[in-house]
Write a protein that holds these residues in place. Structure first.
Motif, PDB file in Angstrom:
ATOM      1  N   TYR A 189      43.403  23.791  50.256  1.00  0.00           N
ATOM      2  CA  TYR A 189      42.890  24.886  49.566  1.00  0.00           C
ATOM      3  C   TYR A 189      42.955  24.785  47.987  1.00  0.00           C
ATOM      4  N   GLU A 190      42.161  25.336  47.184  1.00  0.00           N
ATOM      5  CA  GLU A 190      42.231  25.407  45.690  1.00  0.00           C
ATOM      6  C   GLU A 190      42.726  27.081  45.610  1.00  0.00           C
ATOM      7  N   HIS A 191      43.887  27.008  45.123  1.00  0.00           N
ATOM      8  CA  HIS A 191      44.583  28.414  44.912  1.00  0.00           C
ATOM      9  C   HIS A 191      44.325  28.949  43.703  1.00  0.00           C
ATOM     10  N   THR A 192      44.312  30.321  43.831  1.00  0.00           N
ATOM     11  CA  THR A 192      44.273  30.931  42.375  1.00  0.00           C
ATOM     12  C   THR A 192      44.991  32.328  42.277  1.00  0.00           C
ATOM     13  N   ALA A 193      46.050  32.267  41.342  1.00  0.00           N
ATOM     14  CA  ALA A 193      46.761  33.551  41.559  1.00  0.00           C
ATOM     15  C   ALA A 193      45.890  34.555  40.698  1.00  0.00           C
ATOM     16  N   HIS A 244      48.180  25.275  33.359  1.00  0.00           N
ATOM     17  CA  HIS A 244      49.139  24.756  34.407  1.00  0.00           C
ATOM     18  C   HIS A 244      49.311  25.418  35.702  1.00  0.00           C
ATOM     19  N   ILE A 245      49.033  26.709  35.789  1.00  0.00           N
ATOM     20  CA  ILE A 245      48.848  27.333  36.989  1.00  0.00           C
ATOM     21  C   ILE A 245      47.653  28.224  36.694  1.00  0.00           C
ATOM     22  N   PRO A 246      46.825  28.090  37.723  1.00  0.00           N
ATOM     23  CA  PRO A 246      45.491  28.748  37.872  1.00  0.00           C
ATOM     24  C   PRO A 246      45.568  30.065  38.020  1.00  0.00           C
ATOM     25  N   ILE A 247      45.621  30.930  36.989  1.00  0.00           N
ATOM     26  CA  ILE A 247      45.912  32.404  37.214  1.00  0.00           C
ATOM     27  C   ILE A 247      44.753  33.167  36.370  1.00  0.00           C
ATOM     28  N   MET A 248      44.581  34.486  36.971  1.00  0.00           N
ATOM     29  CA  MET A 248      43.443  35.322  36.210  1.00  0.00           C
ATOM     30  C   MET A 248      44.086  36.803  36.310  1.00  0.00           C
ATOM     31  N   PHE A 264      36.548  46.443  37.735  1.00  0.00           N
ATOM     32  CA  PHE A 264      37.312  45.425  37.477  1.00  0.00           C
ATOM     33  C   PHE A 264      36.933  44.679  36.053  1.00  0.00           C
ATOM     34  N   THR A 265      37.720  44.619  35.303  1.00  0.00           N
ATOM     35  CA  THR A 265      37.403  43.530  34.121  1.00  0.00           C
ATOM     36  C   THR A 265      38.248  42.531  34.112  1.00  0.00           C
ATOM     37  N   ARG A 266      37.411  41.275  34.163  1.00  0.00           N
ATOM     38  CA  ARG A 266      38.483  40.061  34.072  1.00  0.00           C
ATOM     39  C   ARG A 266      38.947  39.755  32.535  1.00  0.00           C
ATOM     40  N   VAL A 267      40.202  40.062  32.182  1.00  0.00           N
ATOM     41  CA  VAL A 267      40.663  39.969  30.900  1.00  0.00           C
ATOM     42  C   VAL A 267      41.314  38.584  30.644  1.00  0.00           C
ATOM     43  N   LEU A 268      41.769  37.864  31.753  1.00  0.00           N
ATOM     44  CA  LEU A 268      42.183  36.567  31.562  1.00  0.00           C
ATOM     45  C   LEU A 268      41.566  35.696  32.786  1.00  0.00           C
ATOM     46  N   ASP A 269      41.117  34.496  32.328  1.00  0.00           N
ATOM     47  CA  ASP A 269      40.400  33.771  33.231  1.00  0.00           C
ATOM     48  C   ASP A 269      41.277  32.455  33.560  1.00  0.00           C
ATOM     49  N   THR A 270      40.945  31.766  34.384  1.00  0.00           N
ATOM     50  CA  THR A 270      41.552  30.496  34.640  1.00  0.00           C
ATOM     51  C   THR A 270      41.038  29.339  33.673  1.00  0.00           C
ATOM     52  N   VAL A 271      41.875  28.430  33.310  1.00  0.00           N
ATOM     53  CA  VAL A 271      41.740  27.378  32.470  1.00  0.00           C
ATOM     54  C   VAL A 271      41.927  26.020  33.280  1.00  0.00           C
ATOM     55  N   LYS A 272      40.901  25.243  33.180  1.00  0.00           N
ATOM     56  CA  LYS A 272      41.025  23.759  33.605  1.00  0.00           C
ATOM     57  C   LYS A 272      41.121  22.669  32.735  1.00  0.00           C
ATOM     58  N   LEU A 273      42.327  22.148  32.475  1.00  0.00           N
ATOM     59  CA  LEU A 273      42.513  21.113  31.599  1.00  0.00           C
ATOM     60  C   LEU A 273      41.938  19.897  31.858  1.00  0.00           C
ATOM     61  N   GLY A 274      41.040  19.593  31.005  1.00  0.00           N
ATOM     62  CA  GLY A 274      40.389  18.320  31.181  1.00  0.00           C
ATOM     63  C   GLY A 274      41.248  16.770  31.105  1.00  0.00           C
ATOM     64  N   SER A 321      49.096  43.538  25.990  1.00  0.00           N
ATOM     65  CA  SER A 321      49.091  42.282  25.165  1.00  0.00           C
ATOM     66  C   SER A 321      50.205  41.473  25.306  1.00  0.00           C
ATOM     67  N   ARG A 322      51.290  41.965  25.456  1.00  0.00           N
ATOM     68  CA  ARG A 322      52.468  40.979  25.612  1.00  0.00           C
ATOM     69  C   ARG A 322      52.297  40.411  27.270  1.00  0.00           C
ATOM     70  N   PHE A 323      51.784  41.256  28.168  1.00  0.00           N
ATOM     71  CA  PHE A 323      51.529  40.512  29.225  1.00  0.00           C
ATOM     72  C   PHE A 323      50.601  39.503  29.242  1.00  0.00           C
ATOM     73  N   LEU A 324      49.663  39.633  28.470  1.00  0.00           N
ATOM     74  CA  LEU A 324      48.547  38.343  28.497  1.00  0.00           C
ATOM     75  C   LEU A 324      49.235  37.401  27.745  1.00  0.00           C
ATOM     76  N   ASN A 325      50.059  37.484  26.684  1.00  0.00           N
ATOM     77  CA  ASN A 325      50.488  36.465  26.099  1.00  0.00           C
ATOM     78  C   ASN A 325      51.463  35.610  26.787  1.00  0.00           C
ATOM     79  N   VAL A 326      52.204  36.116  27.660  1.00  0.00           N
ATOM     80  CA  VAL A 326      53.087  35.485  28.596  1.00  0.00           C
ATOM     81  C   VAL A 326      52.245  34.560  29.719  1.00  0.00           C
ATOM     82  N   VAL A 327      51.233  35.387  30.204  1.00  0.00           N
ATOM     83  CA  VAL A 327      50.650  34.768  31.347  1.00  0.00           C
ATOM     84  C   VAL A 327      49.708  33.581  30.713  1.00  0.00           C
ATOM     85  N   SER A 328      49.240  33.876  29.541  1.00  0.00           N
ATOM     86  CA  SER A 328      48.190  32.633  29.109  1.00  0.00           C
ATOM     87  C   SER A 328      49.200  31.386  28.869  1.00  0.00           C
TER      88      SER A 328
END
Length: 197
Positions: free
Chosen positions: A98-102, A123-127, A144-154, A111-118
């Protein structure tokens, strides 16, 4: 003002009638409320030996995407991040097909939390989803508001233009005029004069 109603934002953490179990039941009854697409509930309070319990495991209805969801009423904190990543890591090792997302859900994502998670994102698919509870005469509404979305590195080839190697042979074949081919190539050294005072 006509047509305007002031919304009353409430905290589920401090609310006497609503708690995390109520929120899990709400999500289980309508997983699309999260805004992640058409999902089905695979498990709730899933035991991970030595790690605790994963709040919810959701799966895409028509594909191989799985979402490891950790809910925190109130503000997000360090243990919330660590638990979510641990559960995601454990699930992806158990079920690599499966393709897993946290997914972190909290009422207050700082904002501190967002900085750490970003830092992990890519490297970790997290939102991160921030939930807002609005009290109405009929009950409580949740947004529910998506404040951080997953990033796929190309891959390098996908986002960079590949250029020809521009060595002497290249210039001789494509860009050189006949006069340039006659020009001697010498190594020249330049001396920097020293100044005495």
């Amino acid at each position: 003002m006509s047509g305007y109603t002031k919304l009353k934002i409430v905290s589920l953490k401090s609310h006497p009638n609503y708690n995390e179990v109520w929120l899990q039941n709400l999500i289980a009854s309508d997983p699309e409320i999260l805004g992640l697409g058409s999902l089905v509930v695979k498990d709730r309070e899933r035991t991970h030996r030595g790690r605790g319990r994963l709040d919810m495991l959701l799966q895409d209805e028509d594909s191989v995407g799985r979402y490891e969801i950790e809910i925190q009423l109130g503000a997000s904190d360090e243990s919330h991040i660590i638990r979510t990543i641990e559960y995601w890591d454990h699930e992806r090792k158990l079920y690599p097909q499966y393709e897993h997302t946290a997914v972190l859900i909290a009422e207050d994502i700082t904002s501190r939390f967002l900085n750490v998670v970003s830092l992990f994102n890519g490297h970790i698919p997290i939102m991160a989803l921030q939930l807002t509870a609005v009290e109405t005469p009929e009950g409580v509404g949740i947004v529910f508001t998506r404040v951080l979305d997953t990033v796929k590195l190309g891959l390098v080839d996908e986002d960079e233009t590949v250029f020809d190697i521009t060595d002497r042979t290249y210039w001789e074949k494509t860009k050189a005029s006949p006069a340039m081919l006659l020009w001697p190539i010498r190594s020249t050294r330049y001396a920097v004069p020293s100044h005495r005072i």
